[in-house]
Design a protein around this motif. Structure first.
Motif, PDB file in Angstrom:
ATOM      1  N   THR A  86       0.641  -1.159   0.049  1.00 34.26           N
ATOM      2  CA  THR A  86      -0.019  -0.026  -0.023  1.00 34.26           C
ATOM      3  C   THR A  86       0.944   1.154   0.191  1.00 34.26           C
ATOM      4  O   THR A  86       1.965   1.437   0.679  1.00 34.26           O
ATOM      5  N   VAL A  87       0.831   2.158  -0.864  1.00 34.05           N
ATOM      6  CA  VAL A  87       1.382   3.553  -1.120  1.00 34.05           C
ATOM      7  C   VAL A  87       0.441   4.466  -1.141  1.00 34.05           C
ATOM      8  O   VAL A  87      -0.571   4.444  -2.167  1.00 34.05           O
ATOM      9  N   THR A  88       0.622   5.716  -0.410  1.00 31.39           N
ATOM     10  CA  THR A  88      -0.417   6.643  -0.416  1.00 31.39           C
ATOM     11  C   THR A  88       0.179   7.991  -0.323  1.00 31.39           C
ATOM     12  O   THR A  88       1.251   7.940  -0.008  1.00 31.39           O
ATOM     13  N   LEU A  89      -0.520   8.942  -0.986  1.00 30.14           N
ATOM     14  CA  LEU A  89       0.018  10.246  -1.261  1.00 30.14           C
ATOM     15  C   LEU A  89      -0.941  11.133  -0.509  1.00 30.14           C
ATOM     16  O   LEU A  89      -2.181  11.172  -1.082  1.00 30.14           O
ATOM     17  N   ALA A  90      -0.572  11.846   0.463  1.00 24.05           N
ATOM     18  CA  ALA A  90      -1.549  12.697   1.162  1.00 24.05           C
ATOM     19  C   ALA A  90      -2.763  12.030   1.462  1.00 24.05           C
ATOM     20  O   ALA A  90      -3.910  12.437   1.413  1.00 24.05           O
ATOM     21  N   GLY A  91      -2.757  10.861   1.876  1.00 27.36           N
ATOM     22  CA  GLY A  91      -3.993   9.839   2.336  1.00 27.36           C
ATOM     23  C   GLY A  91      -4.740   9.181   0.855  1.00 27.36           C
ATOM     24  O   GLY A  91      -5.539   8.449   1.318  1.00 27.36           O
ATOM     25  N   THR A  92      -4.409   9.422  -0.235  1.00 20.79           N
ATOM     26  CA  THR A  92      -4.982   8.956  -1.527  1.00 20.79           C
ATOM     27  C   THR A  92      -4.233   7.605  -1.769  1.00 20.79           C
ATOM     28  O   THR A  92      -2.912   7.688  -2.030  1.00 20.79           O
ATOM     29  N   ASN A  93      -4.904   6.568  -1.855  1.00 20.08           N
ATOM     30  CA  ASN A  93      -4.327   5.574  -2.317  1.00 20.08           C
ATOM     31  C   ASN A  93      -3.695   5.312  -3.749  1.00 20.08           C
ATOM     32  O   ASN A  93      -4.490   5.723  -4.667  1.00 20.08           O
ATOM     33  N   ARG A  94      -2.609   4.822  -3.935  1.00 17.16           N
ATOM     34  CA  ARG A  94      -2.002   4.661  -5.229  1.00 17.16           C
ATOM     35  C   ARG A  94      -3.134   4.054  -6.111  1.00 17.16           C
ATOM     36  O   ARG A  94      -3.029   4.404  -7.466  1.00 17.16           O
TER      37      ARG A  94
END
Length: 250
Positions: A86-94
Motif C-alpha cells: 500500500t502506497v498513499t500520497l496525502a492519504g490517497t491510495n495509489r
C-alpha cells in the motif's frame, strides 16, 4: 518560492534491527508526523519495506551496497515494476489514481533516464518552467538544443532532473541524482533540492555518499539483510555545499 521551516526529524518504525544502533545517536522510532508519502508492506523481488513515511519538506535517504535493491524501492513506489503493498500520497491510495497521474505527483528520477527524442527540448512541455531549473543547475537555454546522443552523462543527468522538477511533483524519488557530477555541479543540485524541500516537496533519495546524506537528509535508512532499517546520520562535513536557490530564481 515560498520558504517553510524544515523540522521533521523523527524516524518511523520498521521491523528488524537498526543497522546503526551500535554507533552515533539512536534513531527515533516514532512515526513521521503528517506523512505526505506513506508506504506499508511494500514487497519487491529483493526486499520488503514494512513501513516508510516521508513528510512534506523532508528528505529521507536510503543507503546500502550495490545490488541490494535500493533502486527497486523507488521504482516500486513509482509503480514502474511489479510490487505488492500500500502506497498513499496525502492519504490517497495509489490504486485509486491513474498511473500517469500518480507518476506526475510522485516523480521518479532514474540513475540513467530514458529519452525518446533526439533533441533535448522535445522532452519539455513547459520550457519557461524548465529554464529556471536549468539555470539553477548551471545550464541555459542552449541546453534545449542539445542532441541527446552527444550530451555528456552529467548534462543528461541535469536535463532529466530539470524535466522532472518542471512538472512540479509533490514527491521526488531520486536515484543517485549527483552520481556523475563534479563537486561544483553537485552543490548546485543539492541547493536545488534544498529549495524544493523548503517549498514543501518531499524527497526520498538513494545515495552512496554518507556526506551527501549528512548534508541533505533528515533521516537515513540502510538495507540490511533484505530489510530497510533506520540508521543514524553521520555529522555533516565541515565544508558543506553552498546556498540554496534564492526566492524568485525558480
Amino acid at each position: 518560492m515560498e520558504t517553510t521551516e524544515k523540522a521533521f526529524s523523527s524516524t518511523p518504525h520498521l521491523s528488524g534491527p537498526s543497522s546503526g544502533s551500535s554507533s552515533g545517536s539512536s534513531p527515533d522510532p516514532s512515526p513521521c508526523p503528517l506523512p505526505l508519502l506513506s508506504v506499508r508492506d511494500l514487497r519487491t523481488r529483493l526486499l520488503t519495506v514494512d513501513a516508510l513515511d516521508v513528510a512534506a519538506g523532508e528528505c529521507v535517504a536510503i543507503m546500502g551496497p550495490s545490488g541490494c535493491g535500493k533502486s527497486l524501492i523507488l521504482r516500486a513506489i513509482a509503480d514502474l515494476d511489479p510490487n505488492d503493498g500500500t502506497v498513499t500520497l496525502a492519504g490517497t491510495n495509489r490504486a485509486a489514481m491513474p498511473a500517469p497521474d500518480w507518476r506526475r505527483k510522485v516523480g521518479y528520477l532514474a540513475a540513467e533516464s530514458g529519452w525518446w527524442g533526439e533533441i533535448a527540448g522535445t522532452h519539455f512541455a513547459d520550457r519557461d518552467a524548465a529554464l529556471a531549473v536549468l539555470r539553477a543547475l548551471g545550464l541555459d537555454e542552449d541546453a534545449f538544443e542539445l542532441e541527446i546522443g552527444h550530451a555528456s552523462t552529467g548534462e543528461k543527468q541535469r536535463l532529466a532532473l530539470a524535466r522532472l522538477v518542471a512538472g512540479h511533483p509533490d514527491v521526488l524519488l531520486l536515484d543517485e541524482p549527483t552520481a556523475s557530477l563534479d563537486p561544483e555541479t553537485t552543490e548546485k543540485v543539492e541547493a536545488l533540492i534544498r529549495t524544493l524541500m523548503d517549498g514543501g516537496t518531499a524527497v526520498l533519495m538513494v545515495t552512496h555518499s554518507p556526506d551527501q546524506a549528512a548534508r541533505l537528509a533528515d533521516r537515513l535508512w540502510r538495507i540490511d539483510g533484505g530489510r530497510l532499517c533506520p540508521a543514524p546520520i553521520a555529522p555533516a562535513p565541515a565544508s558543506t555545499p553552498g546556498r540554496g536557490v534564492q526566492e524568485g530564481e525558480l
